[in-house]
Design a protein around this motif. Structure first.
Motif, PDB file in Angstrom:
ATOM      1  N   ALA A  93     -73.311 -64.486 -21.625  1.00 16.24           N
ATOM      2  CA  ALA A  93     -73.684 -64.641 -20.216  1.00 16.24           C
ATOM      3  C   ALA A  93     -72.716 -65.653 -19.616  1.00 16.24           C
ATOM      4  N   PHE A  94     -71.447 -65.498 -19.951  1.00 15.05           N
ATOM      5  CA  PHE A  94     -70.436 -66.501 -19.614  1.00 15.05           C
ATOM      6  C   PHE A  94     -69.163 -65.783 -19.164  1.00 15.05           C
ATOM      7  N   GLU A  95     -69.339 -64.945 -18.134  1.00 12.13           N
ATOM      8  CA  GLU A  95     -68.194 -64.235 -17.556  1.00 12.13           C
ATOM      9  C   GLU A  95     -67.181 -65.251 -17.014  1.00 12.13           C
ATOM     10  N   LYS A 134     -68.924 -84.515 -31.091  1.00 17.54           N
ATOM     11  CA  LYS A 134     -70.181 -84.270 -31.810  1.00 17.54           C
ATOM     12  C   LYS A 134     -70.103 -82.988 -32.623  1.00 17.54           C
ATOM     13  N   ARG A 135     -69.525 -81.939 -32.028  1.00 15.57           N
ATOM     14  CA  ARG A 135     -69.418 -80.663 -32.750  1.00 15.57           C
ATOM     15  C   ARG A 135     -68.509 -80.801 -33.960  1.00 15.57           C
ATOM     16  N   LEU A 136     -67.497 -81.666 -33.837  1.00 15.97           N
ATOM     17  CA  LEU A 136     -66.557 -81.850 -34.952  1.00 15.97           C
ATOM     18  C   LEU A 136     -67.238 -82.452 -36.179  1.00 15.97           C
ATOM     19  N   VAL A 172     -77.682 -77.374 -15.403  1.00 14.34           N
ATOM     20  CA  VAL A 172     -76.596 -77.175 -16.374  1.00 14.34           C
ATOM     21  C   VAL A 172     -77.049 -76.130 -17.397  1.00 14.34           C
ATOM     22  N   GLN A 173     -76.096 -75.694 -18.212  1.00 11.26           N
ATOM     23  CA  GLN A 173     -76.449 -74.827 -19.331  1.00 11.26           C
ATOM     24  C   GLN A 173     -76.729 -75.730 -20.537  1.00 11.26           C
ATOM     25  N   ARG A 174     -77.890 -75.532 -21.136  1.00 11.41           N
ATOM     26  CA  ARG A 174     -78.355 -76.404 -22.220  1.00 11.41           C
ATOM     27  C   ARG A 174     -77.347 -76.518 -23.368  1.00 11.41           C
ATOM     28  N   GLY A 175     -77.076 -77.784 -23.757  1.00 12.86           N
ATOM     29  CA  GLY A 175     -76.242 -78.019 -24.934  1.00 12.86           C
ATOM     30  C   GLY A 175     -74.752 -77.845 -24.715  1.00 12.86           C
ATOM     31  N   THR A 176     -74.346 -77.745 -23.457  1.00  8.34           N
ATOM     32  CA  THR A 176     -72.912 -77.581 -23.171  1.00  8.34           C
ATOM     33  C   THR A 176     -72.276 -78.920 -22.807  1.00  8.34           C
ATOM     34  N   THR A 177     -70.960 -78.897 -22.689  1.00  6.78           N
ATOM     35  CA  THR A 177     -70.254 -80.105 -22.272  1.00  6.78           C
ATOM     36  C   THR A 177     -70.621 -80.470 -20.833  1.00  6.78           C
ATOM     37  N   GLY A 178     -70.991 -79.467 -20.035  1.00  8.88           N
ATOM     38  CA  GLY A 178     -71.462 -79.756 -18.672  1.00  8.88           C
ATOM     39  C   GLY A 178     -72.760 -80.550 -18.719  1.00  8.88           C
ATOM     40  N   SER A 182     -61.541 -82.451 -18.324  1.00  5.39           N
ATOM     41  CA  SER A 182     -60.417 -81.683 -18.848  1.00  5.39           C
ATOM     42  C   SER A 182     -60.763 -81.343 -20.300  1.00  5.39           C
ATOM     43  N   GLU A 183     -60.867 -80.048 -20.588  1.00  8.77           N
ATOM     44  CA  GLU A 183     -61.392 -79.608 -21.887  1.00  8.77           C
ATOM     45  C   GLU A 183     -60.498 -78.546 -22.523  1.00  8.77           C
ATOM     46  N   GLN A 184     -60.600 -78.421 -23.818  1.00  8.77           N
ATOM     47  CA  GLN A 184     -59.857 -77.389 -24.547  1.00  8.77           C
ATOM     48  C   GLN A 184     -60.840 -76.501 -25.290  1.00  8.77           C
ATOM     49  N   TYR A 185     -60.708 -75.199 -25.094  1.00 12.11           N
ATOM     50  CA  TYR A 185     -61.533 -74.250 -25.846  1.00 12.11           C
ATOM     51  C   TYR A 185     -60.859 -73.940 -27.185  1.00 12.11           C
ATOM     52  N   ALA A 186     -61.704 -73.789 -28.193  1.00 19.29           N
ATOM     53  CA  ALA A 186     -61.202 -73.398 -29.517  1.00 19.29           C
ATOM     54  C   ALA A 186     -62.299 -72.656 -30.260  1.00 19.29           C
ATOM     55  N   ASP A 211     -78.342 -67.858 -27.925  1.00 20.25           N
ATOM     56  CA  ASP A 211     -78.248 -68.986 -27.006  1.00 20.25           C
ATOM     57  C   ASP A 211     -77.037 -69.839 -27.391  1.00 20.25           C
ATOM     58  N   PHE A 212     -76.416 -70.460 -26.389  1.00 20.68           N
ATOM     59  CA  PHE A 212     -75.208 -71.238 -26.674  1.00 20.68           C
ATOM     60  C   PHE A 212     -75.471 -72.320 -27.711  1.00 20.68           C
ATOM     61  N   ASP A 213     -76.621 -73.002 -27.593  1.00 16.62           N
ATOM     62  CA  ASP A 213     -76.866 -74.128 -28.502  1.00 16.62           C
ATOM     63  C   ASP A 213     -77.234 -73.684 -29.927  1.00 16.62           C
ATOM     64  N   LEU A 235     -67.201 -68.222 -31.064  1.00 17.97           N
ATOM     65  CA  LEU A 235     -66.136 -67.926 -30.087  1.00 17.97           C
ATOM     66  C   LEU A 235     -66.841 -67.713 -28.760  1.00 17.97           C
ATOM     67  N   ALA A 236     -66.872 -68.778 -27.930  1.00 20.54           N
ATOM     68  CA  ALA A 236     -67.816 -68.777 -26.811  1.00 20.54           C
ATOM     69  C   ALA A 236     -67.371 -69.710 -25.694  1.00 20.54           C
ATOM     70  N   GLY A 237     -66.077 -69.704 -25.397  1.00 22.83           N
ATOM     71  CA  GLY A 237     -65.604 -70.662 -24.405  1.00 22.83           C
ATOM     72  C   GLY A 237     -66.028 -72.066 -24.818  1.00 22.83           C
ATOM     73  N   MET A 238     -65.956 -72.311 -26.128  1.00 19.53           N
ATOM     74  CA  MET A 238     -66.515 -73.558 -26.661  1.00 19.53           C
ATOM     75  C   MET A 238     -65.464 -74.661 -26.686  1.00 19.53           C
ATOM     76  N   THR A 239     -65.842 -75.791 -26.104  1.00 17.97           N
ATOM     77  CA  THR A 239     -64.948 -76.935 -25.993  1.00 17.97           C
ATOM     78  C   THR A 239     -64.931 -77.733 -27.293  1.00 17.97           C
ATOM     79  N   ILE A 240     -63.736 -78.164 -27.677  1.00 19.00           N
ATOM     80  CA  ILE A 240     -63.623 -79.083 -28.815  1.00 19.00           C
ATOM     81  C   ILE A 240     -64.271 -80.397 -28.386  1.00 19.00           C
ATOM     82  N   ILE A 294     -70.885 -76.425 -14.310  1.00 23.26           N
ATOM     83  CA  ILE A 294     -70.565 -75.451 -15.362  1.00 23.26           C
ATOM     84  C   ILE A 294     -69.050 -75.257 -15.406  1.00 23.26           C
ATOM     85  N   ASP A 295     -68.554 -74.658 -16.467  1.00 22.19           N
ATOM     86  CA  ASP A 295     -67.113 -74.474 -16.646  1.00 22.19           C
ATOM     87  C   ASP A 295     -66.477 -73.742 -15.455  1.00 22.19           C
ATOM     88  N   ASN A 296     -65.245 -74.115 -15.162  1.00 28.88           N
ATOM     89  CA  ASN A 296     -64.549 -73.687 -13.950  1.00 28.88           C
ATOM     90  C   ASN A 296     -64.452 -72.166 -13.748  1.00 28.88           C
TER      91      ASN A 296
END
Ligand code: GLN
Length: 263
Positions: A52-54, A114-116, A153-159, A222-226, A89-91, A106-111, A198-200
């Protein structure tokens, strides 16, 4: 509730046992071990996402399409595997990578720091940032105007993290957490909240798909997806980085991005 918890625990224990079985003694066939560590299900690259992240991942009929879907297909093809999506769900994505329910996230997920702690990340494949969506005549012109407002915001995101962390000085009256972006903008349209962070690129699509909303020009982060990979799956991480590099070198990645991103 208790019953559910104990079943879940048994599940985790079983996964642990499977994990132990996988780390066979050094004298066993090393080749077999290396190849079996590439994937959980033979012949498949199972990617966890929130569709749900067009334009990164979204539904078209019963199919998940978008930038990440095409990247998943391309990487899988290079590894001689078939991509198979798990929509969640994203989280739930990082935990699913950790337990091996999926091979990659693989979900437009920012490095993110905490995730690391829980997963490894591939090389970056896109630059991104957080944006603000408001109703057309809201009077909110920049992040400075978010103080005292109810922000979705979307739960559990960088936003979510950006708005919720007091150190960033957003000063929200409260933060409303939604399962996905469309749920958040729906709430904005019915005046239950004042803004969505939410992401740009998804913000652009959300505004395109709903009458009466605008995205502000300001980028909050400023974020990087990986791509997220289990900590103990170095072989898969390397294979994915090689595939990504090939896609960067031969223009395949740029072609996918150009197909979905408007300037
Ligand atoms: N980039 C954001 C994050 O990693 C949002 C990702 C998403 O909602 N799919 O938290």
């Amino acid at each position: 509730m208790k019953k559910f918890l104990s079943i879940a625990l048994i599940g985790v224990m079983m996964l642990g046992m499977v994990g132990c079985g996988g780390s066979a003694p050094a004298d066993e066939n090393a080749d077999a071990e290396a190849s079996s560590s590439l994937t959980i299900t033979e012949g498949k690259l199972i990617w966890g996402t929130n569709a749900a992240f067009e334009p990164y991942e979204y539904m078209e009929g019963d199919k998940v399409i978008g930038i990440d879907a095409e990247i998943a297909d391309a990487i899988a093809a290079k590894l001689g595997l078939e991509a198979q999506v798990e929509n969640m769900d994203f989280d739930a994505i990082v935990p699913s990578v950790q337990t091996g329910k999926v091979d990659i996230g693989l979900a437009g997920m920012t490095i993110d720091e905490k995730r690391l702690n829980n997963v490894n990340f591939s090389d970056t494949y896109v630059e991104a940032g957080q944006a603000i969506i408001v109703k057309k005549d809201s009077g909110i012109k920049s992040s400075a105007d978010l103080a005292g407002k109810v922000i979705g915001v979307q739960r559990g995101t960088t936003g979510d993290e950006y708005v919720s962390d007091e150190a960033n000085g957003v000063g929200a009256a409260s933060v409303e957490r939604f399962a996905n972006g469309p749920d958040a903008t729906q709430s904005l349209l019915t005046d239950k909240i004042d803004a969505v962070v939410i992401d740009n690129e998804p913000a652009k699509k959300l505004v395109e798909n709903a009458e009466g909303l605008v995205k502000l020009d300001e980028n909050l982060t400023s974020e990087q997806y990986a791509i997220a990979v289990a900590k103990d799956n170095e072989a898969l991480l390397e294979a994915i980085n090689d595939a990504l590099q090939e896609m960067k070198d031969n223009g395949e990645l740029q072609a996918i991005l150009d197909k979905y991103l408007n300037a």
